[in-house]
Motif scaffolding. Structure first.
Motif, PDB file in Angstrom:
ATOM      1  N   GLY A 126       0.928  -1.218  -0.022  1.00  0.00           N
ATOM      2  CA  GLY A 126       0.065  -0.038  -0.016  1.00  0.00           C
ATOM      3  C   GLY A 126       0.751   1.319  -0.059  1.00  0.00           C
ATOM      4  N   LEU A 127       1.965   1.238   0.576  1.00  0.00           N
ATOM      5  CA  LEU A 127       2.897   2.425   0.934  1.00  0.00           C
ATOM      6  C   LEU A 127       3.940   2.447  -0.540  1.00  0.00           C
ATOM      7  N   MET A 128       4.069   1.400  -1.024  1.00  0.00           N
ATOM      8  CA  MET A 128       4.855   1.630  -2.152  1.00  0.00           C
ATOM      9  C   MET A 128       4.241   2.241  -3.460  1.00  0.00           C
ATOM     10  N   PRO A 129       5.049   2.963  -4.252  1.00  0.00           N
ATOM     11  CA  PRO A 129       4.056   3.574  -5.309  1.00  0.00           C
ATOM     12  C   PRO A 129       3.982   2.611  -6.527  1.00  0.00           C
ATOM     13  N   ASN A 130       4.916   1.856  -6.780  1.00  0.00           N
ATOM     14  CA  ASN A 130       4.676   0.854  -7.797  1.00  0.00           C
ATOM     15  C   ASN A 130       5.204  -0.460  -7.135  1.00  0.00           C
ATOM     16  N   PRO A 131       4.547  -1.119  -6.422  1.00  0.00           N
ATOM     17  CA  PRO A 131       5.031  -2.420  -5.696  1.00  0.00           C
ATOM     18  C   PRO A 131       5.365  -3.575  -6.658  1.00  0.00           C
ATOM     19  N   GLU A 132       4.615  -3.566  -7.628  1.00  0.00           N
ATOM     20  CA  GLU A 132       4.974  -4.636  -8.480  1.00  0.00           C
ATOM     21  C   GLU A 132       6.079  -4.684  -9.359  1.00  0.00           C
ATOM     22  N   VAL A 133       6.776  -3.551  -9.597  1.00  0.00           N
ATOM     23  CA  VAL A 133       7.930  -3.280 -10.578  1.00  0.00           C
ATOM     24  C   VAL A 133       9.307  -3.486  -9.720  1.00  0.00           C
ATOM     25  N   LEU A 150      -9.209  -3.385  -7.571  1.00  0.00           N
ATOM     26  CA  LEU A 150      -9.240  -2.254  -6.637  1.00  0.00           C
ATOM     27  C   LEU A 150      -7.722  -1.916  -6.483  1.00  0.00           C
ATOM     28  N   ASN A 151      -7.187  -2.571  -5.710  1.00  0.00           N
ATOM     29  CA  ASN A 151      -5.506  -2.128  -5.397  1.00  0.00           C
ATOM     30  C   ASN A 151      -5.053  -3.423  -4.663  1.00  0.00           C
ATOM     31  N   GLN A 152      -3.749  -3.933  -5.042  1.00  0.00           N
ATOM     32  CA  GLN A 152      -3.184  -4.867  -4.561  1.00  0.00           C
ATOM     33  C   GLN A 152      -2.997  -5.111  -3.190  1.00  0.00           C
ATOM     34  N   TRP A 153      -2.876  -4.250  -2.345  1.00  0.00           N
ATOM     35  CA  TRP A 153      -2.763  -4.420  -0.854  1.00  0.00           C
ATOM     36  C   TRP A 153      -4.068  -4.933  -0.248  1.00  0.00           C
ATOM     37  N   ILE A 154      -5.190  -4.516  -0.904  1.00  0.00           N
ATOM     38  CA  ILE A 154      -6.435  -5.070  -0.441  1.00  0.00           C
ATOM     39  C   ILE A 154      -6.655  -6.404  -0.302  1.00  0.00           C
ATOM     40  N   GLY A 155      -6.068  -7.372  -1.371  1.00  0.00           N
ATOM     41  CA  GLY A 155      -6.238  -8.743  -1.311  1.00  0.00           C
ATOM     42  C   GLY A 155      -5.260  -9.274  -0.314  1.00  0.00           C
TER      43      GLY A 155
END
Length: 232
Positions: A106-113, A192-197
């Motif tokens: 949630g805090l990282m701007p592009n956590p998948e990269v 929605l967003n990766q952190w939610i899951g």
């Protein structure tokens, strides 16, 4: 009754693994963090030079999954097949770890990269390895929480169609259905967003941990009450 409760909690964890793998595969460059069979296949294709197939993250996921499983096995020791305090410790640690990773994502701007995504998939794989080791130690047939291939084989080969008696077909069907619906839920949360899951996964594992722990505690108290008169 206690083993039925343990089975129910492991089935709940199976659902969460479906979510985890959907999030890892769809949101973090085709990496399975729970199902290592899928990672081995992806790694093989990647090493063969297939276009768009990653190598580094699946390889690290395998390594960290084994590290998590090894650490979990060391902590658990020879505790037997029933839910113990150390079982609670492992599952609680996985829940806390997933909660931490949801915050990280949630805090990282592009956590998948880049490195951020690699850290996430490696850490989540370690947590899933620890969970799988704890589930395996409980020795509930057909429910490993991380893979259903052997469960599907058992469902088909022991079916009445194959001349069997359909042993444990209910739990087998549930395991397959839950990992499927978990994957569906995980894919939906990515909209929605990766952190939610990952946050939902943390909550599910925490709920399973609390229920399993208090179920085991209730069993221990009942056993103590039954043996107390014999020592009088």
């Amino acid at each position: 009754m206690t083993r039925r409760l343990d089975l129910a909690m492991l089935l709940l964890l199976t659902f969460s693994t479906g979510m985890v793998d959907a999030i890892g595969y769809l949101g973090f460059d085709k990496v399975f963090t729970g199902n290592m069979t899928g990672n081995v296949v992806i790694l093989g294709m990647g090493l063969a030079g297939a276009d768009g197939v990653p190598v580094l993250r699946p390889a690290l996921a395998l390594v960290f999954f084994m590290v998590g499983a090894a650490l979990s096995g060391r902590i658990l020791g020879n505790i037997g097949e029933t839910w113990q305090r150390r079982t609670t410790l492992i599952f609680a640690s996985v829940a806390v770890g997933c909660a931490g990773l949801s915050l990280y994502v949630g805090l990282m701007p592009n956590p998948e990269v880049g490195l951020a995504g690699t850290i996430f998939t490696s850490a989540l794989s370690a947590l899933m390895g620890a969970q799988a080791a704890a589930a395996r130690r409980m020795k509930i047939a057909d429910v490993t929480t991380v893979v259903v291939t052997s469960t599907i084989v058992g469902l088909a080969s022991d079916s009445r169609l194959a001349g069997g008696d359909s042993t444990r077909w209910v739990r087998r069907v549930l395991a397959v259905a839950l990992i499927l619906t978990g994957a569906l839920a995980g894919a939906a949360t990515l909209m929605l967003n990766q952190w939610i899951g990952i946050a939902v996964v943390a909550v599910i594992i925490a709920v399973a941990t609390v229920i399993g722990h208090y179920g085991a505690r209730k069993r221990a108290l009942a056993e103590a009450a039954e043996t107390a008169p014999s020592h009088a």
